[in-house]
Design a protein around this motif. Structure first.
Motif, PDB file in Angstrom:
ATOM      1  N   ARG A 168       2.156  11.710 -10.336  1.00  0.00           N
ATOM      2  CA  ARG A 168       1.498  13.010 -10.317  1.00  0.00           C
ATOM      3  C   ARG A 168       2.519  14.146 -10.332  1.00  0.00           C
ATOM      4  NH1 ARG A 168       1.013  16.875  -7.306  1.00  0.00           N
ATOM      5  NH2 ARG A 168       1.886  15.918  -5.464  1.00  0.00           N
ATOM      6  N   ALA A 169       3.515  14.051  -9.469  1.00  0.00           N
ATOM      7  CA  ALA A 169       4.492  15.137  -9.323  1.00  0.00           C
ATOM      8  C   ALA A 169       5.358  15.318 -10.568  1.00  0.00           C
ATOM      9  CB  ALA A 169       5.385  14.873  -8.109  1.00  0.00           C
ATOM     10  N   LEU A 170       5.691  14.224 -11.225  1.00  0.00           N
ATOM     11  CA  LEU A 170       6.597  14.299 -12.372  1.00  0.00           C
ATOM     12  C   LEU A 170       5.883  14.279 -13.718  1.00  0.00           C
ATOM     13  CD1 LEU A 170       9.328  11.845 -11.020  1.00  0.00           C
ATOM     14  CD2 LEU A 170       9.371  14.351 -10.991  1.00  0.00           C
ATOM     15  N   ALA A 171       4.561  14.068 -13.680  1.00  0.00           N
ATOM     16  CA  ALA A 171       3.760  14.001 -14.910  1.00  0.00           C
ATOM     17  C   ALA A 171       4.319  12.960 -15.876  1.00  0.00           C
ATOM     18  CB  ALA A 171       3.652  15.367 -15.571  1.00  0.00           C
ATOM     19  N   ILE A 172       4.537  11.749 -15.343  1.00  0.00           N
ATOM     20  CA  ILE A 172       5.058  10.645 -16.153  1.00  0.00           C
ATOM     21  C   ILE A 172       4.068   9.484 -16.111  1.00  0.00           C
ATOM     22  CG2 ILE A 172       7.486  11.282 -15.864  1.00  0.00           C
ATOM     23  CD1 ILE A 172       7.694   9.260 -13.578  1.00  0.00           C
ATOM     24  N   THR A 173       4.315   8.468 -16.922  1.00  0.00           N
ATOM     25  CA  THR A 173       3.424   7.306 -16.928  1.00  0.00           C
ATOM     26  C   THR A 173       3.546   6.550 -15.612  1.00  0.00           C
ATOM     27  OG1 THR A 173       5.071   5.770 -17.836  1.00  0.00           O
ATOM     28  CG2 THR A 173       3.721   7.021 -19.437  1.00  0.00           C
ATOM     29  N   ILE A 174       2.530   5.765 -15.299  1.00  0.00           N
ATOM     30  CA  ILE A 174       2.555   4.966 -14.066  1.00  0.00           C
ATOM     31  C   ILE A 174       3.697   3.957 -14.108  1.00  0.00           C
ATOM     32  CG2 ILE A 174       0.901   3.194 -14.821  1.00  0.00           C
ATOM     33  CD1 ILE A 174       1.008   4.727 -11.292  1.00  0.00           C
ATOM     34  N   GLU A 175       3.991   3.433 -15.305  1.00  0.00           N
ATOM     35  CA  GLU A 175       5.079   2.465 -15.448  1.00  0.00           C
ATOM     36  C   GLU A 175       6.428   3.116 -15.139  1.00  0.00           C
ATOM     37  OE1 GLU A 175       2.742   3.016 -17.821  1.00  0.00           O
ATOM     38  OE2 GLU A 175       1.634   1.116 -17.825  1.00  0.00           O
ATOM     39  N   ALA A 176       6.636   4.324 -15.684  1.00  0.00           N
ATOM     40  CA  ALA A 176       7.883   5.038 -15.428  1.00  0.00           C
ATOM     41  C   ALA A 176       8.012   5.378 -13.947  1.00  0.00           C
ATOM     42  CB  ALA A 176       7.956   6.306 -16.278  1.00  0.00           C
ATOM     43  N   ALA A 177       6.921   5.788 -13.332  1.00  0.00           N
ATOM     44  CA  ALA A 177       6.949   6.115 -11.899  1.00  0.00           C
ATOM     45  C   ALA A 177       7.257   4.872 -11.070  1.00  0.00           C
ATOM     46  CB  ALA A 177       5.608   6.721 -11.483  1.00  0.00           C
ATOM     47  N   ALA A 178       6.683   3.746 -11.459  1.00  0.00           N
ATOM     48  CA  ALA A 178       6.913   2.500 -10.712  1.00  0.00           C
ATOM     49  C   ALA A 178       8.373   2.072 -10.809  1.00  0.00           C
ATOM     50  CB  ALA A 178       5.987   1.404 -11.233  1.00  0.00           C
ATOM     51  N   VAL A 179       8.943   2.168 -11.997  1.00  0.00           N
ATOM     52  CA  VAL A 179      10.342   1.786 -12.177  1.00  0.00           C
ATOM     53  C   VAL A 179      11.254   2.746 -11.415  1.00  0.00           C
ATOM     54  CG1 VAL A 179      12.216   1.600 -13.876  1.00  0.00           C
ATOM     55  CG2 VAL A 179       9.992   0.538 -14.336  1.00  0.00           C
ATOM     56  N   LEU A 180      10.953   4.024 -11.475  1.00  0.00           N
ATOM     57  CA  LEU A 180      11.742   5.013 -10.749  1.00  0.00           C
ATOM     58  C   LEU A 180      11.724   4.712  -9.247  1.00  0.00           C
ATOM     59  CD1 LEU A 180      13.313   7.685 -10.599  1.00  0.00           C
ATOM     60  CD2 LEU A 180      11.108   8.866 -10.530  1.00  0.00           C
ATOM     61  N   TYR A 181      10.540   4.486  -8.701  1.00  0.00           N
ATOM     62  CA  TYR A 181      10.423   4.192  -7.271  1.00  0.00           C
ATOM     63  C   TYR A 181      11.128   2.884  -6.918  1.00  0.00           C
ATOM     64  CZ  TYR A 181       8.469   3.490  -2.643  1.00  0.00           C
ATOM     65  OH  TYR A 181       8.332   3.273  -1.294  1.00  0.00           O
ATOM     66  N   ALA A 182      10.979   1.887  -7.785  1.00  0.00           N
ATOM     67  CA  ALA A 182      11.626   0.594  -7.525  1.00  0.00           C
ATOM     68  C   ALA A 182      13.145   0.764  -7.458  1.00  0.00           C
ATOM     69  CB  ALA A 182      11.240  -0.412  -8.605  1.00  0.00           C
TER      70      ALA A 182
ATOM     71  N   GLN B 191       0.834  -1.208   0.000  1.00  0.00           N
ATOM     72  CA  GLN B 191       0.000   0.000   0.000  1.00  0.00           C
ATOM     73  C   GLN B 191       0.870   1.259   0.000  1.00  0.00           C
ATOM     74  OE1 GLN B 191      -2.852   0.095   3.179  1.00  0.00           O
ATOM     75  NE2 GLN B 191      -4.017   1.750   2.250  1.00  0.00           N
ATOM     76  N   ARG B 192       1.934   1.238   0.784  1.00  0.00           N
ATOM     77  CA  ARG B 192       2.850   2.381   0.834  1.00  0.00           C
ATOM     78  C   ARG B 192       3.536   2.571  -0.513  1.00  0.00           C
ATOM     79  NH1 ARG B 192       8.117   2.015   4.007  1.00  0.00           N
ATOM     80  NH2 ARG B 192       9.230   3.470   2.700  1.00  0.00           N
ATOM     81  N   ALA B 193       3.929   1.471  -1.142  1.00  0.00           N
ATOM     82  CA  ALA B 193       4.593   1.549  -2.443  1.00  0.00           C
ATOM     83  C   ALA B 193       3.659   2.130  -3.501  1.00  0.00           C
ATOM     84  CB  ALA B 193       5.080   0.160  -2.870  1.00  0.00           C
ATOM     85  N   VAL B 194       2.415   1.680  -3.528  1.00  0.00           N
ATOM     86  CA  VAL B 194       1.449   2.186  -4.510  1.00  0.00           C
ATOM     87  C   VAL B 194       1.241   3.685  -4.314  1.00  0.00           C
ATOM     88  CG1 VAL B 194      -0.958   2.098  -5.284  1.00  0.00           C
ATOM     89  CG2 VAL B 194       0.295  -0.026  -4.891  1.00  0.00           C
ATOM     90  N   ALA B 195       1.114   4.115  -3.057  1.00  0.00           N
ATOM     91  CA  ALA B 195       0.929   5.537  -2.780  1.00  0.00           C
ATOM     92  C   ALA B 195       2.141   6.344  -3.248  1.00  0.00           C
ATOM     93  CB  ALA B 195       0.690   5.757  -1.288  1.00  0.00           C
ATOM     94  N   ALA B 196       3.335   5.852  -2.994  1.00  0.00           N
ATOM     95  CA  ALA B 196       4.550   6.565  -3.408  1.00  0.00           C
ATOM     96  C   ALA B 196       4.668   6.609  -4.930  1.00  0.00           C
ATOM     97  CB  ALA B 196       5.778   5.887  -2.797  1.00  0.00           C
ATOM     98  N   ILE B 197       4.314   5.526  -5.592  1.00  0.00           N
ATOM     99  CA  ILE B 197       4.362   5.491  -7.063  1.00  0.00           C
ATOM    100  C   ILE B 197       3.362   6.485  -7.637  1.00  0.00           C
ATOM    101  CG2 ILE B 197       3.838   4.063  -9.093  1.00  0.00           C
ATOM    102  CD1 ILE B 197       5.006   1.666  -7.399  1.00  0.00           C
ATOM    103  N   ASN B 198       2.158   6.492  -7.093  1.00  0.00           N
ATOM    104  CA  ASN B 198       1.145   7.436  -7.566  1.00  0.00           C
ATOM    105  C   ASN B 198       1.595   8.883  -7.369  1.00  0.00           C
ATOM    106  OD1 ASN B 198      -0.682   5.513  -8.481  1.00  0.00           O
ATOM    107  ND2 ASN B 198      -1.719   5.374  -6.516  1.00  0.00           N
ATOM    108  N   GLU B 199       2.227   9.163  -6.245  1.00  0.00           N
ATOM    109  CA  GLU B 199       2.727  10.512  -5.970  1.00  0.00           C
ATOM    110  C   GLU B 199       3.791  10.915  -6.984  1.00  0.00           C
ATOM    111  OE1 GLU B 199       3.638  14.218  -4.701  1.00  0.00           O
ATOM    112  OE2 GLU B 199       1.844  13.024  -4.291  1.00  0.00           O
ATOM    113  N   ARG B 200       4.706   9.997  -7.303  1.00  0.00           N
ATOM    114  CA  ARG B 200       5.738  10.309  -8.299  1.00  0.00           C
ATOM    115  C   ARG B 200       5.124  10.546  -9.673  1.00  0.00           C
ATOM    116  NH1 ARG B 200       7.945   8.443  -4.350  1.00  0.00           N
ATOM    117  NH2 ARG B 200      10.096   8.650  -3.712  1.00  0.00           N
TER     118      ARG B 200
END
Length: 173
Positions: free
Chosen positions: A114-128, A103-112
């Protein structure tokens, strides 16, 4: 993970570190009777896509140590292992494997995202990557997807400009 167990089983049974695709499919479909031959071929595609297998000189080579995987007595993989995960799901799984609560990971990915205006896939990889997860293959996939989209956008923009330049209507230019 049942996919890893299903992939490891033929290598463990044959006590080999590489198998031809046909041998692998026969091991899963005819010998173990876990899948139909078509499903076993699909499993190869999914395992290649998730980085569990690599194809080298026509052989399948596990990208993990099958000897370290336990195949439980009476184990039968669920057909859900044949479903290919999205890049987002794969990155999320990699993050969770590092110990981050899902749940924490999903929230952090969603925040990235939104903040960076990138795709969800790019945000997920960045956070990972920030969490130390090994997602190099996923990062390469995201880069390819973004480059393809950028190419399509550029081509579409070029077509629009070309259409405006060749129009007989002076206001279209």
């Amino acid at each position: 993970m049942s996919l890893e167990v299903a992939v490891a089983a033929p290598f463990k049974t044959e006590a080999r570190d590489r198998l031809g695709q046909g041998e692998f499919v026969v091991a899963l479909s005819l010998e173990r009777e876990w899948f139909s031959p078509d499903q076993a071929k699909r499993l190869v595609d999914v395992a290649l896509g998730r980085g569990l297998l690599a194809s080298e000189d026509g052989d399948l080579v596990p990208q993990f140590d099958p000897a370290e995987v336990t195949v439980p007595e009476g184990f039968t993989p669920d057909e859900s292992v044949l479903r290919e995960q999205s890049t987002f799901e794969s990155a999320l799984d990699a993050v969770v494997a590092t110990g981050v609560e899902k749940q924490r990971a999903v929230a952090a990915i969603n925040e990235r995202q939104r903040a960076l205006a990138i795709t969800i896939e790019a945000a997920a990889v960045l956070y990972a990557r920030e969490q130390g997860a090994a997602v190099d293959r996923l990062a390469a996939d995201v880069r390819e997807e973004l480059a393809a989209e950028a190419g399509e956008d550029a081509a579409a923009a070029g077509e629009t400009d070309d259409a405006a330049e060749t129009s007989d209507d002076p206001e279209a230019a």
